[in-house]
Design a protein around this motif. Sequence first.
Motif, short mmCIF file in Angstrom:
data_model
loop_
_atom_site.label_atom_id
_atom_site.label_comp_id
_atom_site.label_asym_id
_atom_site.label_seq_id
_atom_site.Cartn_x
_atom_site.Cartn_y
_atom_site.Cartn_z
N LEU A 147 92.12 92.47 -30.22
CA LEU A 147 91.27 92.88 -29.10
C LEU A 147 89.79 92.74 -29.46
CD1 LEU A 147 91.25 94.25 -26.27
CD2 LEU A 147 91.19 96.45 -27.48
N ARG A 148 89.00 92.21 -28.52
CA ARG A 148 87.56 92.09 -28.72
C ARG A 148 86.95 93.48 -28.92
NH1 ARG A 148 85.77 92.23 -22.56
NH2 ARG A 148 87.79 92.84 -21.75
N ARG A 149 85.97 93.58 -29.75
CA ARG A 149 85.29 94.83 -30.00
C ARG A 149 83.78 94.59 -29.95
NH1 ARG A 149 89.40 98.18 -32.43
NH2 ARG A 149 87.92 99.90 -32.27
N PRO A 150 82.96 95.58 -29.57
CA PRO A 150 83.37 96.93 -29.19
C PRO A 150 83.95 96.97 -27.78
CG PRO A 150 81.01 96.69 -28.92
CD PRO A 150 81.49 95.41 -29.53
N ILE A 151 84.80 97.98 -27.56
CA ILE A 151 85.39 98.18 -26.24
C ILE A 151 85.66 99.68 -26.07
CG2 ILE A 151 87.79 97.84 -26.99
CD1 ILE A 151 88.20 96.28 -24.31
N TYR A 152 85.36 100.19 -24.90
CA TYR A 152 85.56 101.61 -24.59
C TYR A 152 87.03 101.82 -24.18
CZ TYR A 152 84.80 106.22 -22.55
OH TYR A 152 84.86 107.56 -22.28
N PRO A 153 87.72 102.89 -24.61
CA PRO A 153 87.24 104.05 -25.37
C PRO A 153 87.49 103.94 -26.88
CG PRO A 153 89.40 104.54 -24.55
CD PRO A 153 89.10 103.12 -24.10
N LEU A 154 87.98 102.80 -27.35
CA LEU A 154 88.21 102.68 -28.79
C LEU A 154 86.90 102.76 -29.56
CD1 LEU A 154 90.88 99.81 -28.88
CD2 LEU A 154 91.19 102.26 -28.50
#
Length: 501
Positions: free
Chosen positions: A479-486
């Motif tokens: 998964l691409r980061r950053p991503i909310y809520p991670l």
Amino acid sequence: MRLVLGMMKHETNTFSPLRTDWARFQDWGAFAGDEARKAFEKTAMPLGAYMKLARERGAEFTIPMAAEAMPSGPVERDAYERMAGAICEEVVKGCDGVLLDLHGAMVTVDHEDGEGELLARIREIAPDVPIAVTLDLHTNLTQRMIDNCTALIGYKTYPHVDMYEVAEQIGRVVLDSMEGKCRPVMAWRSLPLLSQTLKQGTDDEPMKSLIAMACAAEARPGILAASVFGGFPMADIRDAGTSVIVVADGDREKAGAACEEIGQAAWKARETFIYQHEPLEQAVARAKTLTNGPVLLLDHADNTGSGGTQDVMTVIAEVIRQGLEDVAVAAVWDPAAVQDMAKAGIGATVTIRLGGKTDMPSIGLKGEPLEITGKVKILTDGEWVVHGPMYTGVTVRMGPTAVLDTGKVQIVIVSRHHEPWDTGVFRSVGIEPEHKRYLVLKSRIHYRAGFAELGKATITCDGHGVTTSDNSILTFERLRRPIYPLDRMNDDTLLPSTAQQ
């Protein structure tokens, strides 16, 4: 005019241990040619709308593939190539347009973006052929999908009761473009937001308001379609997440402005897309105090409609432990238990180890059967036709099915996975759900299609399973980061970055 119509649908949970081979598509329904026409022509499915449009235009049409499987793990190579290959082979023969019913969250063993791969193959065969695409609200939208179709649209309802209408809408757009009546252009926005499906119901906020914004955009001159995709968060792929797309008639600036408006609203509402948990024991105890039924208990962490194994017994065991009475459960997947009950016969009292046949290594859980005693109440072939508002007219095939009656709890046990979105899951085995005090449903939101009007109260039960709403037990690697809520992202305003076709 010659049109190629096709359906290739699967919502892939990359955490699910369930195999997605060709047999799984055959179990739910895989058709071609005249069989596909017969299976879907009188249904409220997108293919039904596409066939109607073809006949209105006096067009010939073929359906080389119409296949769907219940959500599960990544689609195996043979299954994908059978479906994609059949559609592409038909395009090779020559056509004036292609109308496709896809899901938008298909992951295969070879491709993170199964839909984008199919569309790219079609484009390579026929670079200029107009292509219309209907997608699920849980689409993980990609640039490759956008680049390789003429126009696409998503369902505006969850549960999905508008599949026919949105297919008719986008089908007309693309057919009109073939006649020079419009020139579709698209703008889209992918948000760094991994919203949870349990919070994507379109009768609830924030999706209710976002869908209203999409509908308002469509009412403006020059806007042909607008869609909000909640995304499917159980797919560990780069592009999983929430997105918005707007189709305009030749005006990219207008499409981009509408897209940004909806996208900014979705981002500001990001906290409301995240589920708040309640201890299971507390939730069931709260249900026990409610006397006016049916009370709907949602075993959402084992929702087969999102790739759950449908044999986790955690919630059912707690319901039995706390002594709830007049309960019906839909449904537990356990083909072996059905066979044992069939051998015993209707009326026999049996003690079986129910469920718990499937390990879930992605979340570190072993299957745990529940030993339970009851009477074999009924045995059926598990086939029935949907009469409710979702998948209307489609024949459901649950495989050999049994009902185990413990005296307090009646459990529907099936041989094929099926999410309970229609009351037929009970009525087909002689249970009248409206007269039960409690209904335990292995579902998240789709249950509302058939049960919302019946339920006097609804309680989400946080059990175990690969469709959990607890991100802390999931490991995301692609998964691409950053991503909310991670990842914590505090800026309420996203920088404009609308992509275009």
